[in-house]
Design a protein around this motif. Sequence first.
Motif, PDB file in Angstrom:
ATOM      1  N   THR A   1      40.137  41.446  35.635  1.00  0.00           N
ATOM      2  CA  THR A   1      40.137  42.809  36.156  1.00  0.00           C
ATOM      3  C   THR A   1      41.063  42.914  37.359  1.00  0.00           C
ATOM      4  N   LEU A   2      40.945  41.930  38.248  1.00  0.00           N
ATOM      5  CA  LEU A   2      41.776  41.898  39.450  1.00  0.00           C
ATOM      6  C   LEU A   2      43.255  41.855  39.091  1.00  0.00           C
ATOM      7  N   LYS A   3      43.620  41.006  38.137  1.00  0.00           N
ATOM      8  CA  LYS A   3      45.014  40.880  37.718  1.00  0.00           C
ATOM      9  C   LYS A   3      45.573  42.217  37.233  1.00  0.00           C
ATOM     10  N   ASN A   4      44.824  42.899  36.387  1.00  0.00           N
ATOM     11  CA  ASN A   4      45.307  44.159  35.826  1.00  0.00           C
ATOM     12  C   ASN A   4      45.393  45.269  36.861  1.00  0.00           C
ATOM     13  N   LEU A   5      44.496  45.258  37.830  1.00  0.00           N
ATOM     14  CA  LEU A   5      44.557  46.259  38.891  1.00  0.00           C
ATOM     15  C   LEU A   5      45.788  46.037  39.771  1.00  0.00           C
TER      16      LEU A   5
END
Length: 217
Positions: A40-44
């Motif tokens: 999730t962090l990567k995509n944000l």
Amino acid sequence: MAEPKTKYDRQLRIWGEQGQAALEKASICLLNCGPTGSETLKNLVLGGVGSITVIDGSKVEVSDLGNNFMVDESSVGNQKQSVSKFIEEHPEALIETNPSFFSQFTLVVATQLVEDSMVKLDKICREANVKLIFARSYGLTGFVRVSVKFAETIDLNVADPVAHKHTPYVIILVKMAEEWAKTHGGSLPSTRDEKKQFKELLKAGMVATDEDNYRKP
């Protein structure tokens, strides 16, 4: 450095400049930076989100090496610090002791929380008007739950064609279902004929032929 319109060209095609501007201004809190949280962090980050604060009180374990791309063998035993804003605290404890902490964010993304903490966090975020997303993975399966209270504030007859085109499908369903229930004794479509009528009601709400949000995914 690439211009924003070039750098984010693909996503601008999806949610437009208005959506990209909202993303870049957003302040997001991520609870737990395990496999689900790190993805999730990567995509944000790749999407250009304004700021992210990670809350995680756990240390990297050997089992994390096979499912979390953000850690390696040298990380074992250390904190999962991968961003500048990292708070070393267990999310469950923060929910119990400092609920007002979450009011500063635009969105809270809570991953791998137990049900009791989910219920408490949901109440906290609703009272603070903060959008909340729950995500939990179980191997190759999992769930995502979006907790917001803005359906009643959205006008499906908005004059702005861009806003109309980007109204989330789930909001359209909720609003249309409410309208249907008003004229059907409070009941939702149940028979084959009623479901067909409801689909036609959805299509009737379109103001342009390219409004995919009015079509069932």
